[in-house]
Design a protein around this motif. Structure first.
Motif, short mmCIF file in Angstrom:
data_model
loop_
_atom_site.label_atom_id
_atom_site.label_comp_id
_atom_site.label_asym_id
_atom_site.label_seq_id
_atom_site.Cartn_x
_atom_site.Cartn_y
_atom_site.Cartn_z
N LYS A 163 0.99 -1.27 0.00
CA LYS A 163 -0.17 0.13 0.03
C LYS A 163 0.85 1.36 0.02
N LYS A 164 1.90 1.06 -1.02
CA LYS A 164 2.86 2.39 -0.71
C LYS A 164 2.24 3.42 -1.69
N THR A 165 2.60 4.83 -1.70
CA THR A 165 2.22 5.84 -2.42
C THR A 165 3.51 6.04 -3.37
N VAL A 166 3.36 6.36 -4.49
CA VAL A 166 4.42 6.77 -5.64
C VAL A 166 3.95 7.84 -6.05
N LYS A 167 4.95 8.85 -6.38
CA LYS A 167 4.87 10.19 -6.87
C LYS A 167 5.98 10.26 -8.22
N ALA A 168 5.17 10.83 -9.31
CA ALA A 168 6.04 11.07 -10.44
C ALA A 168 5.98 12.55 -10.81
N ASP A 169 6.66 13.01 -11.72
CA ASP A 169 6.42 14.56 -12.19
C ASP A 169 4.92 15.04 -12.51
N ASP A 170 4.24 13.93 -13.13
CA ASP A 170 2.80 14.39 -13.44
C ASP A 170 1.80 13.55 -12.88
N ARG A 171 2.00 12.65 -11.64
CA ARG A 171 0.86 11.83 -11.28
C ARG A 171 1.40 11.47 -9.91
N GLU A 172 0.53 11.14 -8.94
CA GLU A 172 0.80 10.50 -7.68
C GLU A 172 -0.61 9.58 -7.48
N ARG B 83 -3.19 -0.95 -12.33
CA ARG B 83 -2.84 -0.23 -13.43
C ARG B 83 -2.53 1.17 -13.25
N GLN B 84 -3.28 1.92 -12.41
CA GLN B 84 -2.90 3.42 -12.16
C GLN B 84 -1.56 3.16 -11.28
N PHE B 85 -1.49 2.29 -10.45
CA PHE B 85 -0.18 2.46 -9.45
C PHE B 85 0.90 1.82 -10.36
N ALA B 86 0.71 0.78 -11.28
CA ALA B 86 2.00 0.68 -12.07
C ALA B 86 2.38 1.77 -12.95
N VAL B 87 1.40 2.38 -13.61
CA VAL B 87 1.85 3.47 -14.34
C VAL B 87 2.39 4.64 -13.72
N ALA B 88 2.13 5.08 -12.33
CA ALA B 88 2.61 6.04 -11.59
C ALA B 88 4.10 5.67 -11.12
N TYR B 89 4.14 4.08 -10.77
CA TYR B 89 5.38 3.57 -10.34
C TYR B 89 6.57 3.75 -11.47
N LEU B 90 5.98 3.24 -12.81
CA LEU B 90 7.20 3.41 -13.70
C LEU B 90 7.20 4.94 -14.39
N ARG B 91 6.29 5.80 -14.27
CA ARG B 91 6.60 7.06 -14.37
C ARG B 91 7.83 7.53 -13.45
N SER B 92 7.53 7.50 -12.30
CA SER B 92 8.57 7.59 -11.17
C SER B 92 9.86 7.24 -11.38
N GLU B 93 9.92 6.08 -11.72
CA GLU B 93 11.23 5.33 -12.25
C GLU B 93 11.83 6.12 -13.27
N GLN B 94 10.94 6.39 -14.61
CA GLN B 94 11.55 7.12 -15.43
C GLN B 94 12.15 8.33 -15.13
N ASP B 95 11.33 9.15 -14.16
CA ASP B 95 11.67 10.32 -13.73
C ASP B 95 13.24 10.25 -13.14
N LEU B 96 13.61 9.19 -12.40
CA LEU B 96 14.64 9.02 -11.74
C LEU B 96 15.77 8.92 -13.00
N ASP B 97 15.41 8.10 -13.96
CA ASP B 97 16.43 7.94 -14.73
C ASP B 97 16.61 9.12 -15.60
N LEU B 98 15.55 9.85 -15.76
CA LEU B 98 15.90 11.21 -16.50
C LEU B 98 16.66 11.95 -15.51
N GLN B 99 16.50 12.13 -14.38
CA GLN B 99 17.28 12.94 -13.47
C GLN B 99 18.69 12.64 -13.36
N ALA B 100 18.89 11.33 -13.37
CA ALA B 100 20.38 11.10 -13.42
C ALA B 100 20.97 11.21 -14.70
N PHE B 101 20.28 11.51 -15.63
CA PHE B 101 20.97 11.72 -16.96
C PHE B 101 20.80 13.30 -17.01
#
Length: 561
Positions: free
Chosen positions: A217-226, A240-258
């Protein structure tokens, strides 16, 4: 040298206008193909000879005589030489070549950049659907897109960075189902897990991580959704909504690292919910650019150069993927972006004609050729002479974060921008880690760090170098460096026009090579103060241009290595 080049160009334009009214606007300089032939060249006499009915070499002589009588040419030009059928090669005085050092030092980080021109450009890049970690191909696209944005900004454009992705559809449904299976305790290889070439499932370990966090029951937050997970395995929409938000957050971390940022995330689903897709289809039907056949709605894309007409709405009522693309680009146009650039993989080549056809057929005032496309090929990764094909976490490919962790952000960016986008690239991890001249990013960064070390040893105020006398910069190696510095603004402008950040990497490699040669040829911290100051000013200018060019690529300019 920029200001004196403008003065020389104005003088050339004036003389061409005198010879043939209206031709002054065509005045231009180019760089001689052989450096020994001069600093600048013009083909003006050859272009005017036929309209004026004169021999091109004789016309070139007349033009040379007039130019040398002008104030600008008298002040800055050593000699004009006629070559071949009427080329005019221009040799500058030493003082003219040295002028670029002052211009670089005075402009600093602004050297090579243009003032705001009031124009806006939207650059769409990465645009990865949130179904897994970003792979190396996404990394190439991120580096390209960010560098293209930086190039446009350097030329005075107002740049808007946009990430477009699908948050619904078949792939997202597959993501939700895969996550649900993992949450239920199943894994790839189990009887309950989809198998076979056409099986709809994502097998990477990251799916198990998403499922575990959903159950917690975790909370995930991306640049465009939570989103907050319900923990209910039967809640497929919540998964579905959690997985999308989770992976958007992961993508944000990738892009921040880049080191990549975006101004906006645009959802494909919004094109449907806002009615834009239906409105676009309505425009195409009303314009008479569609027809029905076999229960499907077709676009007459052959009217606009496509090789065949394209299905817009299938017989089951669903739209093909290029229809929302057309709606999306109409939205870009309506938002005021008369210039739009898409950075995409080469697998999108087939969509270009149909999207542009749809935009023309819609009759909303969009010009032909909108938007611009930059297509890139994929990247192969090598380590120890062997190709690296998979990441344990992703399951089937090397992720961008893997590549950054194995090497560095600077190495990944520079390497991925060191070739034309449409050429296949092999990323050699061993080379990226090497601290030698074969590693291009190390070679360029080391030149900058080497200069910073010299300036630190000197210990003086760099501002004093802005006004020192430069007459001592007479050697061939010093002259070559100054000529290369003078090429930077024009190179930057061409790289922007051609969507070619690799031109910046080529330029920096050549500038670094010329500096290393200069360092080997001449000692900089000599006893003679005027000579020392002139050489310090030169290398300080080189460091500034190396810094500026690396910044365009999104690469750091270290002071120590």
């Amino acid at each position: 040298m920029l200001s004196l080049k403008k003065d020389l160009l104005a003088a050339l334009a004036a003389e061409l206008e005198n010879l043939s009214p209206g031709s002054g606007a065509k005045a231009a300089f180019e760089s001689p193909k052989v450096a020994a032939h001069g600093d600048l060249a013009t083909t003006a006499a050859m272009q005017l000879a036929k309209p004026l009915g004169q021999n091109p070499r004789e016309l070139a002589q007349t033009l040379c005589t007039r130019l040398m009588a002008s104030g600008a040419f008298e002040k800055w030009v050593q000699a004009l030489e006629i070559a071949g059928p009427g080329f005019i090669n221009i040799r500058l005085k030493d003082a003219a070549r040295q002028q670029v050092v002052r211009e670089v030092l005075q402009a600093g980080e602004r050297f090579g950049q243009q003032s705001a021109n009031g124009q806006r450009v939207l650059v769409e890049f990465v645009s990865a659907n949130p179904t897994g970690p970003l792979h190396v191909g996404h990394g190439r696209q991120a580096a390209l897109g960010d560098a293209v944005c930086n190039l446009y900004a350097s030329q005075g454009w107002q740049v808007y960075r946009e990430f477009y992705y699908n948050d619904a559809g078949v792939q997202i449904a597959t993501l939700a189902h895969s996550t649900q299976l993992r949450a239920q305790g199943f894994k790839p290889g189990d009887a309950q897990w989809p198998s076979g070439e056409q099986a709809a499932a994502y097998n990477g370990d990251y799916i198990a991580e998403i499922a575990q966090d959903f159950l917690s029951k975790k909370t995930v937050k991306a640049d465009d959704r939570e989103f907050i997970a319900s923990g209910n395995v039967a809640d497929l929409d919540g998964l579905r909504q959690f997985a999308v938000a989770y992976l958007r957050s992961e993508q944000d971390l990738d892009l921040q690292a880049f080191g990549v940022r975006f101004d906006n995330y645009y959802l494909e689903s919004s094109l449907y919910s806002s009615g834009r897709v239906e409105a676009t289809v309505g425009k195409l039907v009303a314009a008479g650019k569609t027809y029905e056949e076999g229960g499907a709605l077709w676009l007459k894309s052959t009217d606009y150069g496509d090789d065949k007409d394209r299905v817009m709405r299938k017989s089951d009522g669903s739209y093909t993927y290029f229809v929302p693309d057309v709606a999306y680009h109409i939205a870009k146009w309506e938002r005021g972006y008369s210039k739009a650039v898409n950075i995409q993989g080469s697998d999108h080549h087939g969509t270009i004609a149909r999207v542009r056809a749809g935009l023309q057929a819609a009759g909303v005032g969009i010009p032909p050729g909108y938007p611009d496309y930059v297509l890139h090929t994929m990247v192969r990764v090598m380590r120890g002479g062997q190709e690296v094909k998979i990441s344990k976490r992703a399951g089937s490919y090397v992720t961008l974060r893997d590549l950054i962790a194995w090497t560095s952000r600077d190495a990944v960016r520079y390497f991925l921008l060191s070739r034309k986008p449409d050429t296949e690239y092999v990323f050699d991890i061993d080379l990226a880690l090497a601290k030698n001249n074969d590693n291009p990013v190390y070679y360029v960064q080391y030149a900058h760090a080497r200069i910073c070390s010299i300036l630190a040893t000197w210990g003086g105020d760099r501002a004093l170098l802005h006004t020192v006398e430069l007459q001592a910069l007479q050697s061939p190696s010093a002259q070559a460096l100054m000529l290369q510095l003078a090429k930077y603004p024009d190179m930057l402008a061409r790289a922007c026009q051609d969507f070619a950040p690799h031109d910046v990497s080529f330029y920096l490699r050549e500038l670094a090579a010329l500096y290393h040669s200069y360092y080997d040829a001449e000692r900089i911290l000599v006893d003679d103060t005027p000579t020392k100051n002139a050489r310090l000013a030169l290398v300080c200018a080189v460091a500034q241009v190396l810094h500026n060019g690396l910044a365009v690529l999104g690469v750091s300019a270290p002071q120590k290595m």
